[in-house]
Design a protein around this motif. Structure first.
Motif, mmCIF file in Angstrom:
data_model
loop_
_atom_site.group_PDB
_atom_site.id
_atom_site.type_symbol
_atom_site.label_atom_id
_atom_site.label_comp_id
_atom_site.label_asym_id
_atom_site.label_seq_id
_atom_site.Cartn_x
_atom_site.Cartn_y
_atom_site.Cartn_z
ATOM 1 N N GLN A 206 0.838 -1.208 0.000
ATOM 2 C CA GLN A 206 0.000 0.000 0.000
ATOM 3 C C GLN A 206 0.876 1.262 0.000
ATOM 4 O O GLN A 206 0.612 2.213 -0.736
ATOM 5 C CB GLN A 206 -0.893 -0.016 1.255
ATOM 6 C CG GLN A 206 -2.024 1.002 1.234
ATOM 7 C CD GLN A 206 -3.017 0.737 0.100
ATOM 8 O OE1 GLN A 206 -3.425 -0.394 -0.113
ATOM 9 N NE2 GLN A 206 -3.369 1.768 -0.653
ATOM 10 N N LEU A 207 1.906 1.244 0.816
ATOM 11 C CA LEU A 207 2.828 2.394 0.869
ATOM 12 C C LEU A 207 3.431 2.632 -0.521
ATOM 13 O O LEU A 207 3.536 3.779 -0.971
ATOM 14 C CB LEU A 207 3.949 2.129 1.895
ATOM 15 C CG LEU A 207 5.053 3.179 1.952
ATOM 16 C CD1 LEU A 207 4.545 4.473 2.597
ATOM 17 C CD2 LEU A 207 6.270 2.675 2.730
ATOM 18 N N CYS A 208 3.812 1.541 -1.189
ATOM 19 C CA CYS A 208 4.437 1.678 -2.514
ATOM 20 C C CYS A 208 3.452 2.248 -3.538
ATOM 21 O O CYS A 208 3.846 2.995 -4.434
ATOM 22 C CB CYS A 208 4.996 0.335 -2.988
ATOM 23 S SG CYS A 208 6.390 -0.209 -1.996
ATOM 24 N N SER A 209 2.180 1.910 -3.397
ATOM 25 C CA SER A 209 1.185 2.474 -4.327
ATOM 26 C C SER A 209 0.908 3.935 -3.994
ATOM 27 O O SER A 209 0.897 4.793 -4.874
ATOM 28 C CB SER A 209 -0.155 1.736 -4.217
ATOM 29 O OG SER A 209 0.020 0.390 -4.422
ATOM 30 N N ASP A 210 0.714 4.207 -2.706
ATOM 31 C CA ASP A 210 0.329 5.571 -2.304
ATOM 32 C C ASP A 210 1.457 6.579 -2.504
ATOM 33 O O ASP A 210 1.197 7.765 -2.682
ATOM 34 C CB ASP A 210 -0.083 5.599 -0.820
ATOM 35 C CG ASP A 210 -1.348 4.790 -0.567
ATOM 36 O OD1 ASP A 210 -2.007 4.417 -1.549
ATOM 37 O OD2 ASP A 210 -1.648 4.529 0.620
ATOM 38 N N HIS A 211 2.704 6.114 -2.382
ATOM 39 C CA HIS A 211 3.834 7.053 -2.385
ATOM 40 C C HIS A 211 4.862 6.710 -3.458
ATOM 41 O O HIS A 211 6.059 6.943 -3.271
ATOM 42 C CB HIS A 211 4.496 7.060 -1.003
ATOM 43 C CG HIS A 211 3.627 7.683 0.045
ATOM 44 N ND1 HIS A 211 3.601 9.039 0.301
ATOM 45 C CD2 HIS A 211 2.711 7.129 0.874
ATOM 46 C CE1 HIS A 211 2.717 9.296 1.250
ATOM 47 N NE2 HIS A 211 2.164 8.149 1.619
ATOM 48 N N ALA A 212 4.368 6.178 -4.581
ATOM 49 C CA ALA A 212 5.304 5.763 -5.641
ATOM 50 C C ALA A 212 6.202 6.921 -6.080
ATOM 51 O O ALA A 212 7.424 6.749 -6.246
ATOM 52 C CB ALA A 212 4.527 5.207 -6.833
ATOM 53 N N ASP A 213 5.618 8.118 -6.239
ATOM 54 C CA ASP A 213 6.439 9.246 -6.709
ATOM 55 C C ASP A 213 7.488 9.639 -5.678
ATOM 56 O O ASP A 213 8.626 9.965 -6.017
ATOM 57 C CB ASP A 213 5.546 10.464 -7.014
ATOM 58 C CG ASP A 213 4.713 10.219 -8.267
ATOM 59 O OD1 ASP A 213 5.039 9.267 -9.015
ATOM 60 O OD2 ASP A 213 3.733 10.953 -8.480
ATOM 61 N N ASP A 214 7.105 9.601 -4.393
ATOM 62 C CA ASP A 214 8.079 9.932 -3.339
ATOM 63 C C ASP A 214 9.230 8.932 -3.346
ATOM 64 O O ASP A 214 10.393 9.293 -3.166
ATOM 65 C CB ASP A 214 7.416 9.895 -1.949
ATOM 66 C CG ASP A 214 6.335 10.954 -1.818
ATOM 67 O OD1 ASP A 214 6.483 12.016 -2.453
ATOM 68 O OD2 ASP A 214 5.348 10.715 -1.096
#
Ligand SMILES: C[S@@+](CC[C@H](N)C(=O)[O-])C[C@H]1O[C@@H](n2cnc3c(N)ncnc32)[C@H](O)[C@@H]1O
Length: 356
Positions: A94-102
């Motif tokens: 979930q973190l990787c999806s929500d914050h892919a750009d970061d």
């Protein structure tokens, strides 16, 4: 440029090697390896930097910044919890999806960087011996200093086992198991000055920068993580002096300045392995040139197999270890001795019975 298949292989390999000592990163690495979308995030990094630990540091950085509380509960350094208690993967994904750009921005612009304060415990006996020998306080120049934490050795406590404890009421106390006849000091050497040199210095007062330093520590290494946090707090009270520059090009001026103030002691710890063998040889040549004019000591804590250009002596079979070596220049005369082997983070020191 490594392709996604190659990066998947790297994550599988990390999953295997990390398993005995880092269960969380092992578990996450094997799950990442099977998820091409997550693996692909690492391709935003420069080709030479595409190591799985860089992606894990980027996600750890976000966890430390508080954006992923559901994932944070699985990080042993943050809750002392057992990573195997439940599956961290859904929250990680979930973190990787929500914050892919970061994540892409972090891996594109940062490189893994550490600062191991525990190495001070291995330097301390040498500093004490040098101060005794020269009758002068230590004027320290730490090359590849990162955040400069090893410059602050006089602000920490030490617990040698067996051996003395020094300043054991400090906020940072460094345990160090000892084998062999190490000349353990019963007091800290006098220190008159300290300056660090680094290509990419970390300012201890910059919380984003120190968060990245913390993020590069594996969350399974709970003690190491908390020790770094504590050392950063000590450092923030009176930050170390750090000059941005190159180990080879800029060390001479700092050593000459230090020699005006006390006995100039250069330290390098897991720093010169970042230089090519040619630049490593040039580093020694630069110190040799300075040592013709002023008395200098250089204490190296480096891996011989990763620093062939230094051509430092080491006992057979120690190539892959951290070897503590002392090179001195006295009235223009040079002497080099391998003193000890050490844990890479300073948790133990094995003094050699026959220094080579
Ligand atoms: C693994 S860290 C070690 C930091 C510290 N010496 C310690 O023991 O914790 C290596 C450091 O060397 C620095 N470094 C790499 N190449 C360098 C160079 N050519 N000149 C100066 N610093 C360099 C990196 O920026 C990094 O901070």
């Amino acid at each position: 440029m490594p392709d996604v298949d190659e990066l998947q292989r790297r994550f599988r390999s990390l999953a295997e090697t990390a398993a005995p000592r880092a269960p969380l990163y092992s578990l996450l690495s094997s799950a990442i390896a099977e998820d091409r979308e997550v693996v692909e995030l690492l391709t935003a990094a420069p080709a030479t930097q595409q190591a799985p630990v860089l992606l894990l540091a980027a996600t750890h950085h976000l966890v430390l910044s508080g954006v992923a509380p559901d994932l944070a509960v699985h990080y042993p350094n943050l809750n002392g919890g057992d990573a195997s208690a439940s599956d961290p993967w859904p929250a990680f994904r979930q973190l990787c999806s929500d914050h892919a750009d970061d994540i892409r921005a972090l891996v594109a612009t940062r490189h893994t960087q550490t600062n191991e304060v525990g190495r001070c415990a291995t330097f301390l006996p040498v500093f004490a011996a040098l101060a005794r020998e020269t009758g002068r306080p230590i004027a320290h120049v730490d090359v590849g200093t990162s955040a400069g934490l090893t410059l602050l050795w006089d602000r920490y406590g030490y617990r040698y086992q067996p051996g003395p404890s020094l300043a054991a009421d400090s906020d940072v106390v460094l345990p160090c198991g000892v084998r062999g006849d190490a000349p353990l000091p019963d007091a800290l050497a006098p220190r008159v000055a300290g300056v660090g040199l680094d290509l990419h210095p970390i300012d201890v007062t910059d919380t984003q920068a120190t968060r990245w330093l913390e993020a590069c520590v594996w969350p399974d290494q709970i003690d190491r993580f908390h020790r770094l946090e504590a050392a950063l707090s000590v450092a923030r009270r009176s930050p170390p002096t750090i000059v941005q520059g190159d180990a080879v090009d800029d060390v001479a001026a700092l050593v000459r300045d230090a020699a005006q103030l006390g006995h100039a002691v250069v330290t390098t710890s897991w720093a010169l392995n970042y230089l090519t063998a040619e630049r490593q040889a040039e580093f020694v040549a630069v110190l040799d040139a300075v040592g013709r004019d002023v008395d200098v000591s250089w204490v190296a804590a480096e891996s011989p197999e990763q620093t062939p250009g230094l051509a430092l002596p080491h006992p057979p079979g120690t190539e892959h270890l951290t070897v503590l070596t002392l090179r001195t220049w006295r009235a223009g005369s040079v002497s080099t001795t391998a003193l000890a082997t050490a844990h890479p983070h300073g948790y133990w020191l094995h003094w050699l019975s026959q220094p080579t």
